[in-house]
Design a protein around this motif. Sequence first.
Motif, short mmCIF file in Angstrom:
data_model
loop_
_atom_site.label_atom_id
_atom_site.label_comp_id
_atom_site.label_asym_id
_atom_site.label_seq_id
_atom_site.Cartn_x
_atom_site.Cartn_y
_atom_site.Cartn_z
N TYR A 162 0.64 9.81 7.71
CA TYR A 162 -0.49 8.86 7.75
C TYR A 162 -0.53 8.00 6.50
O TYR A 162 -0.72 6.77 6.57
CB TYR A 162 -1.77 9.67 7.91
N LEU A 163 -0.34 8.61 5.33
CA LEU A 163 -0.39 7.86 4.08
C LEU A 163 0.75 6.84 3.99
O LEU A 163 0.54 5.69 3.61
CB LEU A 163 -0.32 8.82 2.90
N LEU A 164 1.96 7.26 4.37
CA LEU A 164 3.10 6.35 4.31
C LEU A 164 2.96 5.22 5.32
O LEU A 164 3.26 4.05 5.01
CB LEU A 164 4.39 7.13 4.55
N ALA A 165 2.52 5.54 6.53
CA ALA A 165 2.34 4.50 7.54
C ALA A 165 1.24 3.52 7.13
O ALA A 165 1.41 2.30 7.23
CB ALA A 165 2.00 5.15 8.89
N GLY A 166 0.13 4.05 6.66
CA GLY A 166 -0.98 3.20 6.27
C GLY A 166 -0.63 2.30 5.09
O GLY A 166 -1.03 1.13 5.05
N HIS A 167 0.11 2.83 4.14
CA HIS A 167 0.49 2.03 2.98
C HIS A 167 1.37 0.85 3.42
O HIS A 167 1.18 -0.28 2.97
CB HIS A 167 1.22 2.89 1.96
N ALA A 168 2.32 1.13 4.31
CA ALA A 168 3.23 0.07 4.77
C ALA A 168 2.51 -0.99 5.60
O ALA A 168 2.69 -2.19 5.39
CB ALA A 168 4.37 0.68 5.58
N LEU A 169 1.67 -0.56 6.53
CA LEU A 169 1.06 -1.49 7.49
C LEU A 169 -0.23 -2.12 6.96
O LEU A 169 -0.50 -3.30 7.23
CB LEU A 169 0.80 -0.77 8.81
N ASP A 170 -1.02 -1.35 6.23
CA ASP A 170 -2.31 -1.87 5.74
C ASP A 170 -2.19 -2.54 4.38
O ASP A 170 -2.78 -3.60 4.15
CB ASP A 170 -3.33 -0.73 5.63
N GLU A 171 -1.45 -1.91 3.47
CA GLU A 171 -1.42 -2.39 2.09
C GLU A 171 -0.31 -3.40 1.84
O GLU A 171 -0.50 -4.39 1.12
CB GLU A 171 -1.26 -1.20 1.13
N LEU A 172 0.86 -3.15 2.39
CA LEU A 172 2.02 -4.00 2.09
C LEU A 172 2.23 -5.12 3.09
O LEU A 172 3.00 -6.05 2.84
CB LEU A 172 3.29 -3.14 2.00
N GLY A 173 1.58 -5.04 4.26
CA GLY A 173 1.63 -6.14 5.21
C GLY A 173 2.81 -6.15 6.15
O GLY A 173 3.18 -7.21 6.69
N TYR A 174 3.41 -4.98 6.44
CA TYR A 174 4.52 -4.94 7.40
C TYR A 174 3.97 -5.01 8.81
O TYR A 174 2.84 -4.59 9.08
CB TYR A 174 5.36 -3.67 7.19
N ARG A 175 4.78 -5.55 9.71
CA ARG A 175 4.34 -5.72 11.09
C ARG A 175 5.06 -4.77 12.07
O ARG A 175 4.70 -4.70 13.24
CB ARG A 175 4.54 -7.18 11.55
N ARG A 176 6.03 -4.05 11.55
CA ARG A 176 6.79 -3.10 12.38
C ARG A 176 7.22 -1.92 11.52
O ARG A 176 7.85 -2.10 10.47
CB ARG A 176 8.01 -3.78 12.99
N LEU A 177 6.86 -0.71 11.96
CA LEU A 177 7.23 0.52 11.27
C LEU A 177 8.14 1.31 12.20
O LEU A 177 7.74 1.64 13.32
CB LEU A 177 5.97 1.33 10.94
N GLU A 178 9.34 1.63 11.74
CA GLU A 178 10.34 2.27 12.60
C GLU A 178 10.51 3.75 12.26
O GLU A 178 10.28 4.18 11.13
CB GLU A 178 11.68 1.55 12.47
N TRP A 179 10.98 4.48 13.27
CA TRP A 179 11.35 5.90 13.13
C TRP A 179 12.63 6.06 13.93
O TRP A 179 12.67 5.74 15.12
CB TRP A 179 10.24 6.78 13.69
N LYS A 180 13.69 6.52 13.30
CA LYS A 180 14.96 6.73 14.00
C LYS A 180 15.45 8.14 13.74
O LYS A 180 15.23 8.70 12.66
CB LYS A 180 16.01 5.73 13.52
N CYS A 181 16.12 8.70 14.72
CA CYS A 181 16.67 10.05 14.55
C CYS A 181 17.82 10.26 15.51
O CYS A 181 18.01 9.50 16.47
CB CYS A 181 15.59 11.10 14.79
N ASN A 182 18.60 11.30 15.23
CA ASN A 182 19.63 11.72 16.16
C ASN A 182 18.99 11.98 17.52
O ASN A 182 17.95 12.65 17.60
CB ASN A 182 20.30 12.99 15.62
#
Length: 251
Positions: A136-156
């Motif tokens: 939650y903290l990492l997602a919120g920082h990226a989308l709310d504070e830094l202004g990113y419009r897409r947050l990705e998650w990739k895995c095997n």
Amino acid sequence: MTPTELPLGEEVSWKPARRPEGTVLRGAHVLVRPVDARADADPLYAASHPPAGDPAIWTYLPDGPYESPEHLRRVLAWAEEASDALYFSLVKLADERPLGVASYQRITPEFGVIEIGHIWLGPSLRRTTAATEAIYLLAGHALDELGYRRLEWKCNALNVASRRAAERFGFRFEGIFRNHMVVKGRSRDTAWYAITDHEWSVIRSGFEAWLAPENFDTRGGQIRPLKELIASPRRHGEQPRRARRARPQPL
């Protein structure tokens, strides 16, 4: 058909996002801070290697396991200086020990795209409120504070636990990249997930409702699961009821 009649994407007034820095994020249960090779190598090695750690942590990751704490320390020293990613130690506030790692990767401020990746959690951090709060903290920082419009998650694509986690956290499955990588001598298909800025407000509210103290019984068990708190408003196009909880801010 003329060029002006061809379909185009939504027109946006776009300002590039900010590149993440070595920010410390503090929640009620976890501290997310930049890795410190000198201080973190010993506890992170203990959390991820026998006898107390789980060597299966390294099954789907491109690195590890490590020969010794010193071997891990050298890799963490490299991570401290990495220019294309930002690595964090996840510190459970209850005992103030780093028990896992996460990072921002594929950082593309000009397009507003960033990935949460290279996540591993020691056994005592898995399936805890602290682990969920770290995402939650990492997602919120990226989308709310830094202004990113897409947050990705990739895995095997074979990593069932990571795929279930992505869905629990509100990421939408977008497809499989076949023969995407060769990792540790084996072919890897990669599963792609993402959250967009338009989706984040509902997901953020779901996280905050889940993390609220009233969502836990006297034994610490959850009353409503996170996936339900996120999925139900999505189905009905509404916001979940949000508790009066102050959103954690960077220190």
